[in-house]
Design an enzyme around this catalytic site. Structure first.
Site, PDB file in Angstrom:
ATOM      1  N   LEU A 122       0.823  -1.217   0.000  1.00 30.55           N
ATOM      2  CA  LEU A 122       0.000   0.000   0.000  1.00 30.55           C
ATOM      3  C   LEU A 122       0.850   1.258   0.000  1.00 30.55           C
ATOM      4  CD1 LEU A 122      -2.694  -1.024   2.645  1.00 30.55           C
ATOM      5  CD2 LEU A 122      -2.925  -1.037   0.158  1.00 30.55           C
ATOM      6  N   GLY A 123       2.023   1.182   0.566  1.00 27.42           N
ATOM      7  CA  GLY A 123       2.910   2.335   0.621  1.00 27.42           C
ATOM      8  C   GLY A 123       4.299   1.910   1.041  1.00 27.42           C
ATOM      9  N   LYS A 124       5.300   2.694   0.622  1.00 29.56           N
ATOM     10  CA  LYS A 124       6.673   2.325   0.948  1.00 29.56           C
ATOM     11  C   LYS A 124       7.529   3.570   1.018  1.00 29.56           C
ATOM     12  CE  LYS A 124      10.161  -1.143  -0.230  1.00 29.56           C
ATOM     13  NZ  LYS A 124      10.490  -2.273  -1.130  1.00 29.56           N
ATOM     14  N   THR A 159       3.987  -0.340   4.186  1.00 28.36           N
ATOM     15  CA  THR A 159       2.635  -0.690   4.630  1.00 28.36           C
ATOM     16  C   THR A 159       2.060  -1.696   3.645  1.00 28.36           C
ATOM     17  OG1 THR A 159       2.344   1.534   5.546  1.00 28.36           O
ATOM     18  CG2 THR A 159       0.364   0.212   5.246  1.00 28.36           C
ATOM     19  N   LYS A 213       1.880  -2.601   9.142  1.00 31.80           N
ATOM     20  CA  LYS A 213       2.907  -1.567   9.035  1.00 31.80           C
ATOM     21  C   LYS A 213       4.212  -2.166   9.537  1.00 31.80           C
ATOM     22  CE  LYS A 213       1.860   2.657  10.117  1.00 31.80           C
ATOM     23  NZ  LYS A 213       1.395   3.872  10.844  1.00 31.80           N
ATOM     24  N   ASP A 247      -0.867  14.712  13.812  1.00 37.55           N
ATOM     25  CA  ASP A 247      -0.627  14.748  12.361  1.00 37.55           C
ATOM     26  C   ASP A 247      -1.939  14.612  11.593  1.00 37.55           C
ATOM     27  OD1 ASP A 247       0.929  15.045  10.105  1.00 37.55           O
ATOM     28  OD2 ASP A 247       1.452  12.919   9.969  1.00 37.55           O
TER      29      ASP A 247
END
Length: 463
Positions: A16-18, A24, A39, A139
């Site tokens: 999903l994300g890096k 993730t 995560k 955040d």
């Protein structure tokens, strides 16, 4: 990567994300067959212990939370592989798109949708900030807000995600200052390493400004650190514009102080909001001689000795004389008074003497209350003699500020720290306006709400 099994429990579906040192993943729990989000934080050449500290704090925070708008903690793992070692946080998967993705795809939000979204997110913040200790996200931004199941008359289900920057009150006063957040959505106090519940309101305000203008807050001009967006939001009701300005006040003292207050003021008319905005501060009464020092490291209150009322000395003398006469006079002075009445008068004069002595001691005493990163201390100074009572206790134990009003118009402020209570009020000769001012200053510095209580009778607490 797809199809890889982690910890013999989770089958990776996709990335999903890096970013450097972390990634993730979307995975499937082999036992429940449910989709989960993992995560991962890798121990590599770019690893920093501060990253692990924040990662573990996120896991511990999510484990303690239970809210429909927050992903649920499922597992925390240490994963050893031949070529790497990592820590993994497993949480429920939330299907949906972030606000950032919606905006990049050209979606716009009506005024009613913006207000609905604001209320749903404020409800989540109320839950977080009412935890003991309060949980501060630090955040809040469009990419950390997910929308799911949108309908024609609703923005859908709202989720607040990514608690990687989270701070709780217990972790607030550590030995180092860590600046976390995202430029444009970070409140000014966060640049100094300080975060309070109102800091999250600033991030939410910046997020909503992005929604109504289509521009990142950093793309908008500023004046005295205030985001200038009103000229790009002329389609909005002035009430909402004023409210967003209040949410993003750079001065912590002028900004809305709590999610609850922000929620309640959202539907107020502009005149009511302006009236509150013009009187945001509770100032020290002009006749007060209390000394207050406040900065990012500590807050200290010094209450000097009171002016001595010489009538007390007369009462003291009378009480001493009466007590001596009653004890030694016997039948020569009180022949018509039976022993029971005589003993009662001795006790009464003794009580009067004790009360006058305590009052005189209070009059000559200087009181110093100091809260720093580590502890709260309560120090009395009487004629050069110093003592700490109640004893000092860890700063992390402070959990409540309370103003008590007794039906005789006597006011006291209590600082609750664990099982200890530190009291300021009548015994120090403080007026109602002084107590309100001191409570407000402590509330803003500690990030705690003030509880107000009307109490029957009066319990004297002599410190």
């Amino acid at each position: 990567m797809t199809g890889k099994i982690l910890a013999e429990s989770y089958e990776v579906q996709r990335i999903l994300g890096k970013q450097t040192g972390r990634q993730t993943l979307l995975a499937r729990d082999l036992q429940t067959q449910e989709l989960v989000v993992i995560k991962q934080l890798f121990l590599g050449s770019d690893f920093e212990w501060q990253d692990l500290k924040l990662f573990e704090r996120e896991a511990e925070t999510l484990k303690a939370l239970s809210h429909p708008g927050i992903p649920r903690h499922l597992d925390y793992l240490e994963i050893d592989e031949p070529d790497s070692k990592s820590f993994a946080l497993v949480q429920t998967y939330v299907e949906g798109r972030t606000l950032e993705e919606h905006l990049r795809c050209g979606r716009t939000f009506s005024e009613s949708e913006v207000k609905e979204l604001a209320k749903l997110l404020l409800a989540i913040l109320m839950y977080l900030h009412e935890q003991n200790p309060p949980v501060i996200h630090r955040d809040i931004k469009p990419s950390n807000i997910l929308l799911h199941s949108r309908s024609g008359h609703s923005v859908g289900q709202v989720y607040l995600v990514d608690f990687g920057s989270v701070q709780n009150q217990a972790a607030k006063f550590g030995g180092t200052i860590t600046v976390v957040g995202t430029y444009g959505y970070m409140a000014p106090e966060q640049f100094g390493g300080r975060s309070v519940p109102a800091s999250d309101l600033y991030g939410l305000g910046g997020t909503l400004i992005y929604l109504v203008t289509g521009l990142h807050p950093m793309e908008l001009s500023q004046q005295d650190l205030k985001i200038q967006f009103a000229d790009r939001a002329k389609h909005l009701n002035p009430n909402l514009i004023h409210w967003l300005e209040w949410m993003t006040e750079p001065s912590l003292e002028k900004r809305l102080s709590s999610a609850d207050k922000a929620f309640r003021s959202l539907d107020e008319n502009p005149c009511a909001i302006n009236k509150i905005k013009k009187n945001p501060l509770v100032v020290q009464p002009p006749e007060s001689d209390i000394k207050l020092t406040k900065n990012s490291e500590f807050i200290e209150i010094i209450i000097p000795p009171k002016e001595v009322d010489f009538s007390l000395i007369a009462w003291f003398s009378a009480a001493v004389a009466a007590n001596i006469l009653l004890r030694i006079g016997g039948s020569n002075y009180l022949s018509v008074i039976n022993n029971l009445l005589r003993n009662s008068l001795i006790m009464l004069s003794g009580s009067l003497l004790a009360a006058v002595v305590v009052t005189l001691l209070s009059a000559f005493r200087e009181l110093r209350v100091r809260i720093d990163r580590h502890q709260i201390s309560y120090t009395s100074n009487l004629l050069g003699l110093k003592w700490n009572y109640p004893r000092s206790i860890s700063r992390q134990e402070i959990c409540q500020l309370e103003i008590r009003q007794y039906n005789s118009n006597i006011y006291q402020m209590l600082i609750q720290a664990g099982k200890q209570k530190y009291q300021l009020g009548e015994n120090q000769g403080l007026s109602e306006s002084e107590i309100t001012w001191l409570a407000t200053e402590l509330s803003q510095w500690l990030g705690l709400k003030i509880k107000k209580t009307l109490t029957e009778g009066k319990n004297n607490i002599w410190f």
